[in-house]
Design an enzyme around this catalytic site. Structure first.
Site, PDB file in Angstrom:
ATOM      1  N   GLU A 115      48.538  32.825  38.679  1.00  0.00           N
ATOM      2  CA  GLU A 115      47.338  32.766  37.833  1.00  0.00           C
ATOM      3  C   GLU A 115      46.821  34.171  37.539  1.00  0.00           C
ATOM      4  O   GLU A 115      47.143  35.137  38.234  1.00  0.00           O
ATOM      5  CB  GLU A 115      46.244  31.933  38.503  1.00  0.00           C
ATOM      6  CG  GLU A 115      45.727  32.548  39.778  1.00  0.00           C
ATOM      7  CD  GLU A 115      44.249  32.332  39.974  1.00  0.00           C
ATOM      8  OE1 GLU A 115      43.472  32.594  39.032  1.00  0.00           O
ATOM      9  OE2 GLU A 115      43.869  31.931  41.082  1.00  0.00           O
ATOM     10  N   ALA A 168      37.090  22.390  37.845  1.00  0.00           N
ATOM     11  CA  ALA A 168      38.084  21.624  37.086  1.00  0.00           C
ATOM     12  C   ALA A 168      39.473  21.748  37.729  1.00  0.00           C
ATOM     13  O   ALA A 168      40.394  21.024  37.347  1.00  0.00           O
ATOM     14  CB  ALA A 168      38.120  22.102  35.642  1.00  0.00           C
ATOM     15  N   LYS A 197      37.763  28.486  49.269  1.00  0.00           N
ATOM     16  CA  LYS A 197      36.852  29.499  49.788  1.00  0.00           C
ATOM     17  C   LYS A 197      35.676  28.846  50.505  1.00  0.00           C
ATOM     18  O   LYS A 197      35.194  27.801  50.107  1.00  0.00           O
ATOM     19  CB  LYS A 197      36.349  30.388  48.642  1.00  0.00           C
ATOM     20  CG  LYS A 197      37.353  31.468  48.285  1.00  0.00           C
ATOM     21  CD  LYS A 197      36.940  32.248  47.061  1.00  0.00           C
ATOM     22  CE  LYS A 197      36.970  31.394  45.823  1.00  0.00           C
ATOM     23  NZ  LYS A 197      38.301  30.978  45.380  1.00  0.00           N
ATOM     24  N   ASP A 245      28.324  21.045  40.900  1.00  0.00           N
ATOM     25  CA  ASP A 245      29.334  21.993  40.415  1.00  0.00           C
ATOM     26  C   ASP A 245      30.644  21.706  41.120  1.00  0.00           C
ATOM     27  O   ASP A 245      30.789  21.953  42.311  1.00  0.00           O
ATOM     28  CB  ASP A 245      28.868  23.430  40.674  1.00  0.00           C
ATOM     29  CG  ASP A 245      29.866  24.483  40.180  1.00  0.00           C
ATOM     30  OD1 ASP A 245      30.921  24.117  39.615  1.00  0.00           O
ATOM     31  OD2 ASP A 245      29.583  25.680  40.377  1.00  0.00           O
TER      32      ASP A 245
HETATM   33  N1  PSU Z   1      40.448  32.148  44.366  1.00  0.00           N
HETATM   34  C1  PSU Z   1      40.485  33.500  44.524  1.00  0.00           C
HETATM   35  N2  PSU Z   1      40.147  34.283  43.501  1.00  0.00           N
HETATM   36  C2  PSU Z   1      39.833  33.763  42.287  1.00  0.00           C
HETATM   37  C3  PSU Z   1      39.836  32.342  42.121  1.00  0.00           C
HETATM   38  C4  PSU Z   1      40.133  31.573  43.181  1.00  0.00           C
HETATM   39  O1  PSU Z   1      40.791  33.988  45.594  1.00  0.00           O
HETATM   40  O2  PSU Z   1      39.573  34.528  41.373  1.00  0.00           O
HETATM   41  C5  PSU Z   1      39.589  31.742  40.761  1.00  0.00           C
HETATM   42  C6  PSU Z   1      40.753  30.802  40.436  1.00  0.00           C
HETATM   43  O3  PSU Z   1      41.222  31.139  39.164  1.00  0.00           O
HETATM   44  C7  PSU Z   1      40.140  29.437  40.457  1.00  0.00           C
HETATM   45  C8  PSU Z   1      38.763  29.740  39.947  1.00  0.00           C
HETATM   46  O4  PSU Z   1      40.817  28.526  39.643  1.00  0.00           O
HETATM   47  O5  PSU Z   1      38.432  30.945  40.663  1.00  0.00           O
HETATM   48  C9  PSU Z   1      37.799  28.635  40.171  1.00  0.00           C
HETATM   49  O6  PSU Z   1      36.690  28.859  39.364  1.00  0.00           O
HETATM   50  P1  PSU Z   1      35.606  27.698  39.188  1.00  0.00           P
HETATM   51  O7  PSU Z   1      35.002  27.552  40.553  1.00  0.00           O
HETATM   52  O8  PSU Z   1      34.648  28.262  38.169  1.00  0.00           O
HETATM   53  O9  PSU Z   1      36.330  26.485  38.719  1.00  0.00           O
HETATM   54 MN    MN Z   2      32.282  25.472  38.556  1.00  0.00          MN
END
Ligand code: PSU
Ligand code: MN
Length: 299
Positions: A24, A138, A156, A135
């Site tokens: 990613e 996706a 996390k 929240d």
């Molecule tokens: N985990 C990491 N660093 C990141 C992310 C996850 O260690 O940058 C990113 C990934 O791309 C994950 C996104 O899909 O954060 C999730 O964002 P959100 O919570 O807005 O869906």
């Molecule tokens: Mn989100």
């Protein structure tokens, strides 16, 4: 102009039915600080190659989907501040507007599947956030409808881990602990939650992948949770978590800005300690993903 473009090495690997690992790009644009982000992106690709697989870092550049990035494209994602964070719902908009975007776990998995790439390495999955504002990443819904093995270090600790595990169960997404029955907590090796299924080799994961077909559960992802070897100091982690969540709240950070805000807060306040752990996580996950991709390609 084609709407999908492949890097030369990914094109060659696809033609040869070789092992490929999707990577990613949000981690590069919004997860790690410059200039370390580009160094890590390059190193991670090299780890995948050393593991006998071809790296396919996924992103959108000027409205085109790229599966595998050439060096100048990787630099663009790492350095260009106009690169936005794209989840699956954003893809068509970004394409229409000819914008450039890094892809989240959800969007990367979606695009990897277009090219039938069955393995994907990331740092941590998105999940259900804490607090009463609703929240949920996706990432979870995407994985429930995308056949891919995703290697991560759990979710996390900024998230509601218990709720995330429950959602994964509801969505029928299997979670396998790599060498452990403990669900990893990203910066920490153990989130405090137990997993039912443990696996100890890439071959075992490839065999589970294969058995989804006779089980008719081949439409969804498999999450491989790979704990980091050297975790962040537990009390530092606890302290950062509480102050980071409070800072996000008082700054009214919402939506897709939450995860980048928290990561940046951790990296800044720990004076780079959490960043080192984050980098180790991505490297270890990419290595394991390459081994799994090699096993699946051999099937
Ligand atoms: N985990 C990491 N660093 C990141 C992310 C996850 O260690 O940058 C990113 C990934 O791309 C994950 C996104 O899909 O954060 C999730 O964002 P959100 O919570 O807005 O869906
Ligand atoms: Mn989100």
């Amino acid at each position: 102009m084609n709407s999908i473009s492949y890097s030369q090495e990914v094109q060659a690997a696809l033609a040869a039915n070789g092992a490929i690992v999707a990577l990613e790009s949000t981690i590069i644009s919004h997860g790690l600080p410059r200039p370390r982000n580009l160094e890590v992106a390059i190193e991670v690709e090299e780890i995948v190659r050393e593991g006998g697989a071809t790296p396919a870092t996924i992103a959108l550049i000027d409205g085109t989907i790229h599966i595998g990035l050439e060096r100048d494209q990787l630099e663009r994602i790492a350095h260009d501040p106009s690169v936005v964070k794209a989840s699956t719902r954003d893809l068509a908009v970004i394409m229409s507007k000819k914008m450039s975007a890094a892809t989240t776990v959800a969007a990367t998995a979606h695009i990897a599947h277009i090219a039938n790439i069955p393995v994907f390495a990331t740092g941590g999955l998105g999940g259900v956030h804490r607090g009463d504002g609703f929240d949920e990443s996706a990432d979870l819904t995407a994985l429930s409808v995308t056949p891919i093995v995703i290697v991560c270090a759990g979710v996390k600790s900024i998230l509601d881990v218990a709720a995330t595990l429950e959602r994964l169960e509801t969505m029928a997404i299997p979670v396998l602990g790599y060498g452990t029955h403990k669900f990893p907590g990203f910066y920490l090796t153990d989130s405090g939650y137990t997993l039912e299924h443990r696996v100890d080799s890439a071959a075992e994961i490839a065999d589970i992948w294969r058995n989804r077909f006779p089980a008719h559960t081949e439409h969804s992802a498999i999450v491989v949770a790979n704990p980091v070897k050297e975790e962040l100091d537990k009390s530092l982690h606890e302290q950062l978590l509480n102050s980071g969540l409070a800072a996000a709240d008082s700054n009214q950070i919402i939506g897709k800005a939450v995860t980048p805000f928290m990561l940046e807060f951790f990296h800044r306040e720990s004076k780079g300690k959490s960043l080192d752990v984050n980098v180790e996580i991505i490297k270890a996950n990419s290595k394991l993903a390459a081994a799994i991709a090699v096993q699946i390609a051999a099937q």
